[in-house]
Scaffold this motif. Structure first.
Motif, mmCIF file in Angstrom:
data_model
loop_
_atom_site.group_PDB
_atom_site.id
_atom_site.type_symbol
_atom_site.label_atom_id
_atom_site.label_comp_id
_atom_site.label_asym_id
_atom_site.label_seq_id
_atom_site.Cartn_x
_atom_site.Cartn_y
_atom_site.Cartn_z
ATOM 1 N N PHE A 77 0.837 -1.210 0.000
ATOM 2 C CA PHE A 77 0.000 0.000 0.000
ATOM 3 C C PHE A 77 0.866 1.252 0.000
ATOM 4 O O PHE A 77 2.071 1.202 0.257
ATOM 5 C CB PHE A 77 -0.963 -0.015 1.198
ATOM 6 N N ASP A 78 0.186 2.326 -0.288
ATOM 7 C CA ASP A 78 0.821 3.641 -0.350
ATOM 8 C C ASP A 78 0.389 4.407 0.909
ATOM 9 O O ASP A 78 -0.809 4.609 1.121
ATOM 10 C CB ASP A 78 0.295 4.333 -1.620
ATOM 11 N N PRO A 79 1.323 4.792 1.760
ATOM 12 C CA PRO A 79 0.913 5.445 3.015
ATOM 13 C C PRO A 79 0.132 6.747 2.797
ATOM 14 O O PRO A 79 -0.617 7.165 3.672
ATOM 15 C CB PRO A 79 2.238 5.706 3.734
ATOM 16 N N TYR A 80 0.314 7.342 1.618
ATOM 17 C CA TYR A 80 -0.453 8.571 1.371
ATOM 18 C C TYR A 80 -1.918 8.272 1.068
ATOM 19 O O TYR A 80 -2.730 9.175 0.924
ATOM 20 C CB TYR A 80 0.202 9.380 0.240
ATOM 21 N N LEU A 103 1.844 12.143 13.258
ATOM 22 C CA LEU A 103 3.147 11.589 13.653
ATOM 23 C C LEU A 103 3.293 10.159 13.150
ATOM 24 O O LEU A 103 4.334 9.766 12.638
ATOM 25 C CB LEU A 103 3.311 11.616 15.179
ATOM 26 N N PHE A 104 2.218 9.385 13.278
ATOM 27 C CA PHE A 104 2.239 7.998 12.812
ATOM 28 C C PHE A 104 2.534 7.937 11.312
ATOM 29 O O PHE A 104 3.382 7.166 10.857
ATOM 30 C CB PHE A 104 0.894 7.330 13.140
ATOM 31 N N GLN A 105 1.844 8.776 10.556
ATOM 32 C CA GLN A 105 2.028 8.737 9.098
ATOM 33 C C GLN A 105 3.444 9.138 8.716
ATOM 34 O O GLN A 105 4.034 8.562 7.799
ATOM 35 C CB GLN A 105 0.978 9.616 8.421
ATOM 36 N N ALA A 106 3.987 10.123 9.442
ATOM 37 C CA ALA A 106 5.370 10.526 9.161
ATOM 38 C C ALA A 106 6.330 9.383 9.511
ATOM 39 O O ALA A 106 7.306 9.139 8.797
ATOM 40 C CB ALA A 106 5.719 11.780 9.958
ATOM 41 N N ASN A 107 6.043 8.674 10.598
ATOM 42 C CA ASN A 107 6.916 7.570 11.007
ATOM 43 C C ASN A 107 6.947 6.455 9.969
ATOM 44 O O ASN A 107 8.015 5.926 9.664
ATOM 45 C CB ASN A 107 6.450 6.985 12.347
ATOM 46 N N ILE A 108 5.784 6.088 9.446
ATOM 47 C CA ILE A 108 5.812 4.982 8.479
ATOM 48 C C ILE A 108 6.378 5.448 7.134
ATOM 49 O O ILE A 108 6.990 4.665 6.419
ATOM 50 C CB ILE A 108 4.450 4.262 8.325
ATOM 51 N N ALA A 109 6.228 6.737 6.840
ATOM 52 C CA ALA A 109 6.834 7.237 5.596
ATOM 53 C C ALA A 109 8.360 7.175 5.674
ATOM 54 O O ALA A 109 9.039 7.047 4.651
ATOM 55 C CB ALA A 109 6.366 8.663 5.305
ATOM 56 N N ASN A 110 8.912 7.235 6.889
ATOM 57 C CA ASN A 110 10.364 7.066 7.059
ATOM 58 C C ASN A 110 10.824 5.699 6.604
ATOM 59 O O ASN A 110 11.947 5.539 6.144
ATOM 60 C CB ASN A 110 10.751 7.201 8.540
ATOM 61 N N LYS A 120 -0.521 1.469 -7.858
ATOM 62 C CA LYS A 120 -1.813 0.873 -7.540
ATOM 63 C C LYS A 120 -1.835 0.514 -6.064
ATOM 64 O O LYS A 120 -1.168 -0.407 -5.621
ATOM 65 C CB LYS A 120 -2.001 -0.390 -8.395
ATOM 66 N N SER A 121 -2.572 1.289 -5.289
ATOM 67 C CA SER A 121 -2.657 0.979 -3.860
ATOM 68 C C SER A 121 -4.115 0.910 -3.458
ATOM 69 O O SER A 121 -4.928 1.718 -3.913
ATOM 70 C CB SER A 121 -1.979 2.083 -3.045
ATOM 71 N N PRO A 122 -4.453 -0.042 -2.618
ATOM 72 C CA PRO A 122 -5.815 -0.026 -2.099
ATOM 73 C C PRO A 122 -5.968 1.174 -1.167
ATOM 74 O O PRO A 122 -4.983 1.603 -0.559
ATOM 75 C CB PRO A 122 -5.913 -1.338 -1.313
ATOM 76 N N PRO A 123 -7.153 1.724 -1.061
ATOM 77 C CA PRO A 123 -7.359 2.769 -0.049
ATOM 78 C C PRO A 123 -7.267 2.144 1.346
ATOM 79 O O PRO A 123 -7.608 0.975 1.530
ATOM 80 C CB PRO A 123 -8.774 3.274 -0.327
ATOM 81 N N VAL A 124 -6.741 2.910 2.287
ATOM 82 C CA VAL A 124 -6.598 2.414 3.659
ATOM 83 C C VAL A 124 -7.522 3.242 4.551
ATOM 84 O O VAL A 124 -7.346 4.453 4.682
ATOM 85 C CB VAL A 124 -5.131 2.539 4.142
ATOM 86 N N PHE A 125 -8.513 2.596 5.106
ATOM 87 C CA PHE A 125 -9.470 3.300 5.970
ATOM 88 C C PHE A 125 -9.103 3.051 7.427
ATOM 89 O O PHE A 125 -9.223 1.930 7.923
ATOM 90 C CB PHE A 125 -10.897 2.826 5.684
ATOM 91 N N LEU A 126 -8.608 4.084 8.061
ATOM 92 C CA LEU A 126 -8.172 3.978 9.451
ATOM 93 C C LEU A 126 -9.207 4.654 10.341
ATOM 94 O O LEU A 126 -9.412 5.865 10.267
ATOM 95 C CB LEU A 126 -6.809 4.667 9.610
ATOM 96 N N LYS A 127 -9.886 3.838 11.141
ATOM 97 C CA LYS A 127 -10.916 4.395 12.022
ATOM 98 C C LYS A 127 -10.411 4.374 13.461
ATOM 99 O O LYS A 127 -9.987 3.338 13.974
ATOM 100 C CB LYS A 127 -12.187 3.549 11.891
#
Ligand SMILES: *[C@@H]1O[C@H](CO)[C@@H](O)[C@H](O)[C@H]1NC(C)=O
Ligand SMILES: *[C@@H]1O[C@H](CO)[C@@H](O)[C@H](O)[C@H]1NC(C)=O
Ligand SMILES: *[C@@H]1O[C@H](CO)[C@@H](O)[C@H](O)[C@H]1NC(C)=O
Ligand SMILES: *[C@@H]1O[C@H](CO)[C@@H](O)[C@H](O)[C@H]1NC(C)=O
Ligand SMILES: *[C@@H]1O[C@H](CO)[C@@H](O)[C@H](O)[C@H]1NC(C)=O
Length: 579
Positions: A77-80, A103-110, A120-127
């Protein structure tokens, strides 16, 4: 037969070589590279991808304490593409959760070097669903969470449920452990399914830093806090002052830092401290500030006579120092000078303005060296006038009065009656602690060896404890005198009393022999071993945690920390081969 075997090896090698990538499998909780046969095994493209689900706890650090299931399937997946949906009950908790998600998103982008987009990335729904609107972080904070991942190549649903924002933060930290870099091209890889419920065993999971022996710049303190947040440590015990320097600004008593700091550039302003407390909180870390006393008080306490307040401290820089203190420069506060208490009142007023309402303070209280007071006429004269003999118990009495008076000031200013913390000392001797320090006012931080009875004796008396096992959790040991270095295994294997009055523990990075240039290597990754001890309180030894610990160390590096190496790289790459 041999020929046949060799041939099959050759064929596998050819297959592996033709794709220019190594194959990894998980076998008996160990990730193996280029296995002879992948028959019957799921294969992964990298060790880290394998590690995500290899063994019961995969790459998780600290390991969860509740139900844990992690699947073997992987989704690119694409973190964006992460879309966060925050369900919180107030504007403030909603905003806080937004901040922890950033902060979490920046951490995984590292993990993908900020070059993470894939075609091609599936959408990621974070609830993220948070029950309580409390933003209080203390020993009563509920840090539990439940994390669910259900993914397919079409979409990924991630469901986080927690009582507080801090539980949600921990869930995102755990989620980051279920994600790694995709080694074939850009983007990230996540486990396809997970179901984890978790909460810590101990509510106080701390690290002590000492900014008196050496000043630590704000950015170094920030990176220490980042390191702590990675393994869910939640208390930075900031031993700000000691006899060597007094680097913190208290605007109501500016003489403390103007006389006490090493230089004008080595001061924490009110603004710096506020900034540190805020950046810590959004990382799930509380900051407990310790202004040490009555002992360890020389620099910063020398101006009393010039300002008409008399000697606030005595034996200041007295020589030969060994006769008057444990470490130069000597200096112990004069508990019989009433002006001392006015100074502390101002310090506490300023401190209370800085810290969250629910927060407490550490009042120091270790290593009073009685010969100093006993050779100071202005002290012995008053003692004699009060009819006190110059016995040890008389000195313990005036020492305890210092803490009790300051506690009264503290609780007068701070209406919510939180107890304060102090170090174990002669005063906390189980034989007479009850006559000096009431248990509803003082929590004892013990710093004795693991074979001592002090902890169980104080627990039997009903005192709350924070444990800093001297022969396992003193991170400064091994670099001076006859002290011994404790490797991460010793740190990990240090079990502390599992008792409801034990709030938790702290590893201590005392500052005499460490400064900004070497502190990260001395703290990390060892402190993280204590983090798992305090979060999970495992019944197993460190040997079984090694592969996860190696992965944790890499995670520290990807977030900008410089940990020490703990094993040859070959042993990291060849799991299980160096035991
Ligand atoms: C990002 O990834 C692409 C594709 O792998 C590569 O061509 C490019 O050089 C990378 N950019 C950076 C800044 O690393
Ligand atoms: C924290 O909250 C969860 C969910 O509401 C609950 O199950 C758990 O018992 C709480 N933990 C503590 C230590 O109170
Ligand atoms: C997750 O695990 C819990 C505890 O075993 C279970 O009750 C729940 O049904 C599981 N959830 C899913 C989606 O599998
Ligand atoms: C303060 O300390 C100095 C130095 O030890 C001493 O000479 C002086 O008498 C002390 N002041 C009082 C009021 O005792
Ligand atoms: C204090 O000093 C006096 C002598 O001046 C001595 O008799 C006494 O034992 C000392 N007290 C302590 C607790 O060491």
């Amino acid at each position: 037969m041999t020929l046949f075997k060799n041939l099959s090896i050759l064929i596998i090698c050819l297959i592996v070589d033709s794709s220019h990538s190594k194959t990894w499998i998980c076998s008996n909780s160990i990730c193996l590279k280029e296995p002879i046969s992948t028959f019957d095994h799921i294969t992964y493209k990298s060790q880290n991808e394998c590690r995500l689900s290899c063994g019961k706890f995969g790459a998780l650090w600290p390991h969860p304490t509740g139900y844990t299931s992690i699947s073997n399937d992987r989704i690119k997946f694409d973190p964006y593409m992460i879309r966060a949906n925050i369900i919180a009950t107030s504007y403030e908790t909603n905003k806080f959760t937004g901040d922890i998600n950033k902060l979490f998103q920046a951490n995984i982008a590292n993990e993908c070097n900020n070059n993470c987009s894939i075609a091609k990335s599936p959408p990621v729904f974070l609830k993220l669903s948070i029950n309580s609107n409390s933003l209080e972080l203390n020993w009563h904070t509920n840090e539990s969470y439940v994390l669910l991942i259900r993914g397919s190549d079409n979409n990924i649903f991630i469901d986080v449920k927690s009582e507080t924002v801090f539980g949600a933060r921990h869930a995102l930290e755990t989620l980051s452990n279920l994600i790694t870099k995709n080694v074939e091209g850009n983007g990230l890889v996540m486990v396809g399914h997970a179901n984890i419920s978790d909460q810590p065993q101990f509510s106080h999971r701390g690290l002590l830093i000492d900014t008196s022996r050496h000043f630590l710049p704000v950015n170094i303190i920030k990176s220490i806090i980042i390191g702590m947040s990675i393994s869910k440590m939640n208390v930075l015990h900031w031993h700000v002052t000691d006899s060597q320097s007094f680097p913190m600004e208290f605007p109501s008593v500016p003489m403390l830092h103007t006389f006490g700091s090493y230089s004008q550039n080595e001061i924490y302003t009110h603004k710096d401290v506020k900034h540190i407390i805020e950046l810590a909180k959004v990382r799930g870390v509380r900051v407990i500030i310790e202004i040490d006393g009555p002992s360890h008080s020389s620099s910063g306490w020398e101006w009393g006579p010039n300002y008409g307040l008399g000697n606030l401290s005595v034996c200041i820089n007295k020589q030969p120092w060994r006769e008057f203190c444990i470490q130069p420069p000597c200096g112990i506060i004069n508990p019989l000078n009433p002006n001392v208490y006015d100074v502390f009142e101002k310090v506490y007023q300023d401190l209370i303005e800085l810290i969250p309402t629910e927060e407490t303070t550490h009042v120091g209280g270790d290593e009073v060296f009685i010969p100093c007071w006993n050779t100071t006429e202005e002290i012995t004269q008053i003692m004699k006038k009060r009819g006190l003999g110059l016995t040890e118990s008389s000195f313990l009495k005036i020492w305890s009065e210092f803490h009790l008076k300051n506690f009264n000031t503290w609780s007068k200013l701070k209406t919510n009656h939180v107890p304060v913390i102090l170090w174990s000392s002669q005063l906390t001797n189980p034989e007479f602690i009850e006559s000096f320090l009431p248990k509803e006012k003082f929590i004892v931080q013990t710093w004795v060896e693991s074979d001592k009875k002090l902890n169980s004796d104080l627990l039997n008396l009903g005192y709350k404890l924070i444990i800093s096992t001297k022969n396992a959790w003193y991170l400064d040991h091994g670099f001076w005198g006859k002290t011994k270095f404790y490797n991460w295994n010793t740190v990990y294997d240090n079990e502390i009393n599992n008792h409801e009055l034990v709030l938790g523990g702290e590893v201590c990075m005392w500052g005499e022999y460490v400064d900004e240039h070497s502190i990260e290597q001395k703290i990390w990754p060892r402190a993280a071993a204590a983090a798992e001890r305090l979060w999970s309180n495992p019944s197993t030894k460190s040997g079984l945690a090694e592969e996860r610990f190696n992965r944790l160390r890499e995670r520290l590096i990807s977030r900008g920390i410089h940990p020490d190496a703990i094993t040859p790289k070959w042993c990291e790459l060849n799991e299980g081969q160096c035991k």
